[in-house]
Design a protein around this motif. Structure first.
Motif, mmCIF file in Angstrom:
data_model
loop_
_atom_site.group_PDB
_atom_site.id
_atom_site.type_symbol
_atom_site.label_atom_id
_atom_site.label_comp_id
_atom_site.label_asym_id
_atom_site.label_seq_id
_atom_site.Cartn_x
_atom_site.Cartn_y
_atom_site.Cartn_z
ATOM 1 N N PRO A 123 0.844 -1.201 0.000
ATOM 2 C CA PRO A 123 0.000 0.000 0.000
ATOM 3 C C PRO A 123 0.881 1.253 0.000
ATOM 4 O O PRO A 123 1.922 1.282 0.648
ATOM 5 C CB PRO A 123 -0.780 -0.133 1.321
ATOM 6 N N ASP A 124 0.459 2.288 -0.742
ATOM 7 C CA ASP A 124 1.192 3.553 -0.722
ATOM 8 C C ASP A 124 1.142 4.124 0.690
ATOM 9 O O ASP A 124 0.063 4.215 1.291
ATOM 10 C CB ASP A 124 0.559 4.547 -1.694
ATOM 11 N N ARG A 125 2.303 4.539 1.195
ATOM 12 C CA ARG A 125 2.367 5.078 2.555
ATOM 13 C C ARG A 125 3.269 6.302 2.611
ATOM 14 O O ARG A 125 4.243 6.397 1.877
ATOM 15 C CB ARG A 125 2.904 4.033 3.550
ATOM 16 N N VAL A 126 2.948 7.199 3.530
ATOM 17 C CA VAL A 126 3.817 8.345 3.795
ATOM 18 C C VAL A 126 5.024 7.853 4.596
ATOM 19 O O VAL A 126 4.855 7.180 5.625
ATOM 20 C CB VAL A 126 3.062 9.435 4.578
ATOM 21 N N VAL A 127 6.227 8.186 4.140
ATOM 22 C CA VAL A 127 7.430 7.711 4.834
ATOM 23 C C VAL A 127 8.318 8.850 5.323
ATOM 24 O O VAL A 127 9.271 8.609 6.074
ATOM 25 C CB VAL A 127 8.255 6.767 3.931
ATOM 26 N N ALA A 128 8.043 10.088 4.901
ATOM 27 C CA ALA A 128 8.851 11.217 5.344
ATOM 28 C C ALA A 128 8.022 12.487 5.252
ATOM 29 O O ALA A 128 7.151 12.605 4.379
ATOM 30 C CB ALA A 128 10.113 11.348 4.493
ATOM 31 N N VAL A 129 8.284 13.427 6.150
ATOM 32 C CA VAL A 129 7.552 14.700 6.152
ATOM 33 C C VAL A 129 8.517 15.843 6.472
ATOM 34 O O VAL A 129 9.514 15.650 7.165
ATOM 35 C CB VAL A 129 6.401 14.710 7.186
ATOM 36 N N THR A 170 1.030 6.675 7.403
ATOM 37 C CA THR A 170 -0.361 6.742 6.949
ATOM 38 C C THR A 170 -0.495 6.167 5.546
ATOM 39 O O THR A 170 0.230 6.574 4.630
ATOM 40 C CB THR A 170 -0.849 8.201 6.927
ATOM 41 N N PRO A 171 -1.390 5.207 5.339
ATOM 42 C CA PRO A 171 -1.656 4.738 3.971
ATOM 43 C C PRO A 171 -2.386 5.832 3.206
ATOM 44 O O PRO A 171 -3.401 6.350 3.678
ATOM 45 C CB PRO A 171 -2.546 3.498 4.176
ATOM 46 N N LEU A 172 -1.874 6.196 2.035
ATOM 47 C CA LEU A 172 -2.411 7.361 1.348
ATOM 48 C C LEU A 172 -2.462 7.127 -0.152
ATOM 49 O O LEU A 172 -1.443 6.851 -0.788
ATOM 50 C CB LEU A 172 -1.537 8.588 1.636
ATOM 51 N N GLY A 189 -5.496 22.199 -5.164
ATOM 52 C CA GLY A 189 -4.774 21.824 -3.959
ATOM 53 C C GLY A 189 -4.998 20.392 -3.532
ATOM 54 O O GLY A 189 -4.906 19.461 -4.346
ATOM 55 N N THR A 190 -5.346 20.220 -2.273
ATOM 56 C CA THR A 190 -5.432 18.881 -1.698
ATOM 57 C C THR A 190 -6.775 18.200 -1.953
ATOM 58 O O THR A 190 -6.968 17.056 -1.517
ATOM 59 C CB THR A 190 -5.202 18.958 -0.174
ATOM 60 N N ARG A 191 -7.710 18.867 -2.631
ATOM 61 C CA ARG A 191 -9.060 18.305 -2.789
ATOM 62 C C ARG A 191 -9.020 16.934 -3.438
ATOM 63 O O ARG A 191 -9.685 15.986 -2.988
ATOM 64 C CB ARG A 191 -9.942 19.247 -3.609
ATOM 65 N N GLU A 192 -8.253 16.777 -4.527
ATOM 66 C CA GLU A 192 -8.213 15.498 -5.237
ATOM 67 C C GLU A 192 -7.689 14.385 -4.338
ATOM 68 O O GLU A 192 -8.199 13.252 -4.367
ATOM 69 C CB GLU A 192 -7.348 15.624 -6.493
ATOM 70 N N ILE A 193 -6.683 14.686 -3.529
ATOM 71 C CA ILE A 193 -6.124 13.674 -2.631
ATOM 72 C C ILE A 193 -7.148 13.295 -1.568
ATOM 73 O O ILE A 193 -7.318 12.110 -1.242
ATOM 74 C CB ILE A 193 -4.814 14.185 -2.014
ATOM 75 N N TYR A 194 -7.867 14.270 -1.051
ATOM 76 C CA TYR A 194 -8.932 13.958 -0.092
ATOM 77 C C TYR A 194 -9.956 13.011 -0.717
ATOM 78 O O TYR A 194 -10.393 12.037 -0.091
ATOM 79 C CB TYR A 194 -9.624 15.244 0.369
ATOM 80 N N GLU A 195 -10.371 13.302 -1.938
ATOM 81 C CA GLU A 195 -11.415 12.510 -2.583
ATOM 82 C C GLU A 195 -10.981 11.063 -2.841
ATOM 83 O O GLU A 195 -11.828 10.177 -2.962
ATOM 84 C CB GLU A 195 -11.820 13.162 -3.905
ATOM 85 N N MET A 196 -9.693 10.820 -2.921
ATOM 86 C CA MET A 196 -9.186 9.475 -3.218
ATOM 87 C C MET A 196 -9.002 8.624 -1.971
ATOM 88 O O MET A 196 -8.606 7.462 -2.074
ATOM 89 C CB MET A 196 -7.855 9.572 -3.974
ATOM 90 N N ASN A 197 -9.295 9.171 -0.782
ATOM 91 C CA ASN A 197 -9.031 8.452 0.453
ATOM 92 C C ASN A 197 -10.271 8.301 1.309
ATOM 93 O O ASN A 197 -11.266 9.006 1.127
ATOM 94 C CB ASN A 197 -7.928 9.175 1.239
ATOM 95 N N THR A 198 -10.202 7.371 2.249
ATOM 96 C CA THR A 198 -11.332 7.064 3.119
ATOM 97 C C THR A 198 -11.531 8.171 4.149
ATOM 98 O O THR A 198 -10.663 9.022 4.362
ATOM 99 C CB THR A 198 -11.103 5.742 3.860
ATOM 100 N N GLU A 256 -9.591 12.262 8.093
ATOM 101 C CA GLU A 256 -9.510 12.810 9.449
ATOM 102 C C GLU A 256 -8.057 12.980 9.883
ATOM 103 O O GLU A 256 -7.714 13.961 10.559
ATOM 104 C CB GLU A 256 -10.265 11.903 10.431
ATOM 105 N N GLN A 257 -7.196 12.029 9.479
ATOM 106 C CA GLN A 257 -5.769 12.175 9.779
ATOM 107 C C GLN A 257 -5.174 13.381 9.052
ATOM 108 O O GLN A 257 -4.376 14.132 9.623
ATOM 109 C CB GLN A 257 -5.012 10.906 9.377
ATOM 110 N N LEU A 258 -5.590 13.567 7.804
ATOM 111 C CA LEU A 258 -5.100 14.719 7.043
ATOM 112 C C LEU A 258 -5.588 16.029 7.667
ATOM 113 O O LEU A 258 -4.846 17.011 7.731
ATOM 114 C CB LEU A 258 -5.554 14.619 5.585
#
Length: 319
Positions: A51-57, A67-69, A84-93, A98-100
């Motif tokens: 699963p795609d995951r965040v590994v660095a910030v 976080t799986p993203l 902005g972030t709208r498309e990424i929000y729409e692609m996630n549960t 809520e984590q974002l």
């Protein structure tokens, strides 16, 4: 590229190569990329292993790591998301959204997604969320894309290293089991000692690379018995002759029968003159063989390092 800029990039790449993990490489890569965007963004890196995951910030809370993203990073070309972030929000549960939200990502006006790929294989992406009202110029996009192209092969190196490390572990374990199978009660002993030794090493504060070498020392500590019981620590140590990155493991195998009181062998070393790995190995070996914490405690200050025995007592016991 100007000579000075090329030298700066070379210096950063050299530093990246010295870093041991994908997460640390990508964190440094994000930091450098942000300078190309005038440091007016928050950033995170996604790695596509399973699963795609965040590994660095950078700029976002560390809680985002892991976080799986899902996101628009399957392609090979950078994308500027003008909503902005709208498309990424729409692609996630909802849970991920809520984590974002907790990280302050909702409603950000502009996002730059720069995929990472090596030899046609998608590895992940660097993602930058503008925190100012300024746009991102084509020149900035191109500079970040060039930087991502330079970083991606390093991730391929890390992947290859991890695959080879796992293969080396499997081969080593199989070899040890073949030797242990000659003794009915020895099968699995090396692995059990290795597991406990690494837990002790972690409690002492050994870093990942040191834990890895300790694992090899512990797994291989009795390998010299392939030529019999007598002198097996020296024989086992000889198996690692000429393997520079396991030099401390070689020393630990040679000295795992030394005693804290100096009455051991082969060199009669005592106290902290015995290498740390060897002292950890002796404690782990004693406990795995006896399965009795009280018996091991009785050897503290005699055969075994009393501080390490104290740490053993604090570990959650599996037995």
């Amino acid at each position: 590229m100007p000579a000075a800029d090329a030298q700066d990039v070379a210096a950063v790449l050299s530093e990246l190569l010295a870093r041991p993990s994908s997460g640390s490489i990508l964190e440094r890569a994000l930091t450098h990329a942000l300078t190309l965007l005038d440091d007016q963004a928050n950033a995170y890196a996604v790695l596509r292993r399973g699963p795609d995951r965040v590994v660095a910030v950078v700029g976002y809370p560390q809680s985002l790591i892991g976080t799986p993203l899902s996101g628009p990073w399957a392609g090979s070309k950078p994308r500027l998301l003008r909503d902005g972030t709208r498309e990424i929000y729409e692609m996630n549960t909802t849970d991920v959204q809520e984590q974002l939200d907790a990280c302050g990502m909702r409603g950000l006006p502009l996002t730059l997604v720069v995929p990472l790929s090596d030899r046609g294989r998608g590895l992940g992406a660097l993602v930058f969320d503008r925190t100012s009202t300024e746009g991102i110029t084509p020149e900035q996009q191109e500079a970040v894309a060039r930087w991502a192209t330079a970083v991606a092969p390093l991730l391929g190196v890390i992947d290859s290293r991890d695959e080879w490390r796992q293969t080396a572990r499997q081969i080593t374990s199989a070899f040890v089991e073949a030797v242990e199978s000659q003794e009915f009660d020895a099968l699995g002993h090396g692995q059990a000692v290795a597991d406990l030794a690494v837990r002790l090493g972690r409690a002492v504060g050994l870093v990942e690379r040191e834990q890895e070498e300790l694992w090899y020392a512990a797994l291989l500590h009795d390998i010299g018995k392939i030529h019999g019981e007598v002198g097996h620590p020296q024989v086992g140590a000889n198996f690692l002759h000429g393997v520079p990155h396991l030099a401390q493991a070689q020393k630990a195998i040679r000295h795992h029968h030394e005693r804290w009181d100096g009455q051991g062998e082969p060199d009669g070393l005592s106290g902290e003159d015995i290498s740390l790995y060897a002292r950890i190995l002796a404690v782990a070996n004693a406990y795995v063989r006896s399965g009795n914490l009280e018996q091991v405690r009785g050897q503290a200050g005699k055969a075994l390092d009393p501080r390490l025995v104290g740490l053993l007592e604090k570990l959650p016991q599996d037995r």
